[in-house]
Design a protein around this motif. Structure first.
Motif, PDB file in Angstrom:
ATOM      1  N   GLY A 102      10.575   3.289   2.808  1.00 59.88           N
ATOM      2  CA  GLY A 102      11.730   3.098   1.936  1.00 59.88           C
ATOM      3  C   GLY A 102      13.045   3.018   2.661  1.00 59.88           C
ATOM      4  N   VAL A 103      13.043   2.411   3.882  1.00 54.43           N
ATOM      5  CA  VAL A 103      14.279   2.283   4.667  1.00 54.43           C
ATOM      6  C   VAL A 103      14.461   0.826   5.076  1.00 54.43           C
ATOM      7  CG1 VAL A 103      14.186   4.656   5.511  1.00 54.43           C
ATOM      8  CG2 VAL A 103      13.063   2.841   6.823  1.00 54.43           C
ATOM      9  N   VAL A 110      -1.591   6.529   0.278  1.00 51.49           N
ATOM     10  CA  VAL A 110      -0.656   6.137  -0.765  1.00 51.49           C
ATOM     11  C   VAL A 110      -1.127   4.844  -1.427  1.00 51.49           C
ATOM     12  CG1 VAL A 110       1.272   7.262   0.403  1.00 51.49           C
ATOM     13  CG2 VAL A 110       0.857   4.829   0.788  1.00 51.49           C
ATOM     14  N   ALA A 111      -0.918   4.755  -2.723  1.00 50.86           N
ATOM     15  CA  ALA A 111      -1.274   3.569  -3.494  1.00 50.86           C
ATOM     16  C   ALA A 111      -0.007   2.996  -4.101  1.00 50.86           C
ATOM     17  CB  ALA A 111      -2.270   3.920  -4.596  1.00 50.86           C
ATOM     18  N   ALA A 146      10.118  10.546   2.420  1.00 48.60           N
ATOM     19  CA  ALA A 146      10.703   9.210   2.502  1.00 48.60           C
ATOM     20  C   ALA A 146       9.597   8.200   2.228  1.00 48.60           C
ATOM     21  CB  ALA A 146      11.293   8.978   3.895  1.00 48.60           C
ATOM     22  N   HIS A 147       9.751   7.427   1.141  1.00 50.38           N
ATOM     23  CA  HIS A 147       8.651   6.545   0.778  1.00 50.38           C
ATOM     24  C   HIS A 147       9.128   5.381  -0.068  1.00 50.38           C
ATOM     25  CE1 HIS A 147       8.900   9.492  -2.537  1.00 50.38           C
ATOM     26  NE2 HIS A 147       8.608   8.451  -3.314  1.00 50.38           N
ATOM     27  N   ASP A 148       8.288   4.363  -0.126  1.00 48.53           N
ATOM     28  CA  ASP A 148       8.518   3.177  -0.950  1.00 48.53           C
ATOM     29  C   ASP A 148       8.574   3.588  -2.426  1.00 48.53           C
ATOM     30  OD1 ASP A 148       8.383   0.761  -2.287  1.00 48.53           O
ATOM     31  OD2 ASP A 148       6.671  -0.010  -1.150  1.00 48.53           O
ATOM     32  N   PRO A 149       9.613   3.215  -3.153  1.00 49.85           N
ATOM     33  CA  PRO A 149       9.687   3.588  -4.577  1.00 49.85           C
ATOM     34  C   PRO A 149       8.584   2.947  -5.428  1.00 49.85           C
ATOM     35  CG  PRO A 149      11.459   2.064  -3.980  1.00 49.85           C
ATOM     36  CD  PRO A 149      10.821   2.498  -2.705  1.00 49.85           C
ATOM     37  N   GLU A 150       7.885   1.953  -4.881  1.00 53.43           N
ATOM     38  CA  GLU A 150       6.812   1.316  -5.641  1.00 53.43           C
ATOM     39  C   GLU A 150       5.506   2.116  -5.621  1.00 53.43           C
ATOM     40  OE1 GLU A 150       6.130  -2.736  -4.646  1.00 53.43           O
ATOM     41  OE2 GLU A 150       8.194  -3.357  -5.070  1.00 53.43           O
ATOM     42  N   GLU A 175       6.532  -3.803   7.460  1.00 55.43           N
ATOM     43  CA  GLU A 175       5.726  -3.062   6.499  1.00 55.43           C
ATOM     44  C   GLU A 175       5.946  -1.562   6.620  1.00 55.43           C
ATOM     45  OE1 GLU A 175       3.886  -4.430   3.977  1.00 55.43           O
ATOM     46  OE2 GLU A 175       4.966  -6.214   4.675  1.00 55.43           O
ATOM     47  N   GLY A 176       6.168  -1.082   7.858  1.00 57.56           N
ATOM     48  CA  GLY A 176       6.435   0.339   8.034  1.00 57.56           C
ATOM     49  C   GLY A 176       7.739   0.758   7.390  1.00 57.56           C
ATOM     50  N   ALA A 177       8.778  -0.064   7.534  1.00 58.18           N
ATOM     51  CA  ALA A 177      10.072   0.242   6.907  1.00 58.18           C
ATOM     52  C   ALA A 177       9.939   0.242   5.387  1.00 58.18           C
ATOM     53  CB  ALA A 177      11.112  -0.780   7.361  1.00 58.18           C
ATOM     54  N   ARG A 178       9.188  -0.722   4.869  1.00 57.16           N
ATOM     55  CA  ARG A 178       8.976  -0.759   3.422  1.00 57.16           C
ATOM     56  C   ARG A 178       8.239   0.488   2.948  1.00 57.16           C
ATOM     57  NH1 ARG A 178       4.405  -4.147   0.643  1.00 57.16           N
ATOM     58  NH2 ARG A 178       4.717  -3.544  -1.534  1.00 57.16           N
ATOM     59  N   LEU A 179       7.207   0.898   3.679  1.00 58.76           N
ATOM     60  CA  LEU A 179       6.444   2.081   3.308  1.00 58.76           C
ATOM     61  C   LEU A 179       7.335   3.324   3.254  1.00 58.76           C
ATOM     62  CD1 LEU A 179       3.767   3.647   2.853  1.00 58.76           C
ATOM     63  CD2 LEU A 179       3.496   3.702   5.337  1.00 58.76           C
TER      64      LEU A 179
END
Length: 379
Positions: free
Chosen positions: A323-324, A99-100, A135-139, A317-321
């Motif tokens: 999206g939780v 993912v980028a 489930a993923h970071d919206p960025e 960082e895992g939670a951010r990745l």
């Protein structure tokens, strides 16, 4: 209590190959030897494999390698698929999603895909990433899919390889420490084992048996912080997942000119991630939990005290990745692997005695290819 295996009797007659160490590198050499019709004995100091071979992601990260490591990884991939059917464990042809979250990370993936072709890398837009990672970071702005990569459960696969060998008459001398090795002879805590050739595959513990070899190779120990966490919302993720931080660790990405701006940016935005040498990635276990990691620290001997800030960094960082807000930890552990200035240590230290170690954290990915090359030179 875990029932300890009964000690196996030492072989009376010399064997063609003695393998010291029953981790993935040692077992890979034993497998290759059996397939070539050689008589083999394996000696392992523990009652079962407890080192790097069972503490990893189970991620057969074929595509992200480069040079000799890529050659070994491609060969190992085929051996893993064959052994899964033979030894009765699961090898998933699930690929990897990288993912980028920034345009500079996409630039690395675009350069990589152009160099490797669609067989090894397919670029994804945001919706393509979401198809692999619900489930993923919206960025996240896009990514790439690496179709050749595999996933195995090391806690299942490593014992299965040992059982496959035992079923073919290979003695595995568990709970047997090797004291010294010389041409044609290994002295163990239970007696002598005679062999025409010996492969010493003890991972990061080369210095316990052959300190001069370890010193000359610049071998040290890399300590990892790893965690098993509950999948948020029970999400199912087929492929392994790598991130922009992974682009700085795997040679296939890190060697590209486009990788340097990524390193510079992350170093400015989040220097703690560079300081801890974080490779943010995860794989999903058969029970649904995620294996999440990891940090990297290097020393010949590490202090016994874990720094909880490293776990908190990985969890953040895992939670951010994903999206939780947070992740629930099921288990945590310290991984350790051999590290040196090259990917592999392969050295003849006496007539018919080889020291072989994967010294870059890619043992599961490359061991079977490495073992085939070593056996080619021994037989």
């Amino acid at each position: 209590m875990t029932r300890l295996p009964e000690p196996t009797a030492l072989p009376v007659s010399p064997v063609d190959l003695l393998v010291v160490g029953a981790g993935v590198v040692g077992l890979a050499h034993a497998v290759e030897a059996v397939l070539r019709g050689l008589s083999v004995v394996v000696v392992e100091r523990d009652a079962f494999a407890v080192g790097a071979s069972v503490r990893n992601f189970g991620h057969i990260c074929t595509t992200a390698q480069d040079g000799l490591a890529l050659t070994y990884a491609l060969a190992a991939r085929e051996r893993w698929l064959w052994l899964a059917g033979e030894a009765g464990f699961t090898a998933l042809e699930c690929g990897t999603t990288v993912v980028a979250r920034r345009p500079d990370e996409m630039a690395v993936l675009a350069e990589f895909a152009a160099a490797r072709g669609a067989e090894q890398a397919v670029l994804l837009d945001r919706s393509g990433v979401a198809a692999h990672l619900p489930a993923h970071d919206p960025e996240i702005v896009g990514g790439a899919y690496l179709p050749l990569d595999l996933r195995v459960d090391p806690r299942e696969a490593i014992p299965a390889l040992a059982a496959w060998l035992a079923a073919r008459g290979v003695p595995i001398l568990w709970r047997t420490n090797v004291l010294s090795v010389e041409p044609g002879l290994a002295r163990t805590a239970r007696g002598d084992v005679r062999a025409a050739r010996t492969v010493i595959a003890v991972g990061h513990d080369v210095d316990r048996l052959l300190p001069e070899v370890a010193d000359d190779a610049g071998l040290t120990r890399c300590r990892l912080q790893m965690l098993q966490v509950a999948a948020p919302g029970g999400v199912r993720v087929g492929p392994g997942v790598l991130t922009g931080l992974s682009l700085l660790r795997y040679a296939g990405f890190a060697s590209l000119p486009a990788a340097e701006p990524v390193r510079d940016r992350i170093g400015q935005e989040a220097p703690e991630l560079i300081d801890a040498a974080v490779n943010l990635m995860f794989t999903q276990r058969p029970d649904g939990d995620l294996v999440l990691g990891d940090t990297h620290h290097y020393a010949p001997t590490h202090e016994p005290f874990d720094d909880e800030r490293l776990a908190e960094l990985v969890l953040r960082e895992g939670a951010r990745l994903l999206g939780v807000p947070e992740l629930h930890v099921r288990k945590r552990w310290r991984g350790v692997y051999a590290s040196a200035g090259t990917d592999f240590l392969d050295r003849e230290v006496a007539d018919g005695v080889r020291v072989v170690s994967v010294t870059s954290g890619i043992g599961m990915t490359t061991a079977h290819g490495l073992a085939a090359a070593v056996l080619d030179s021994l037989t």
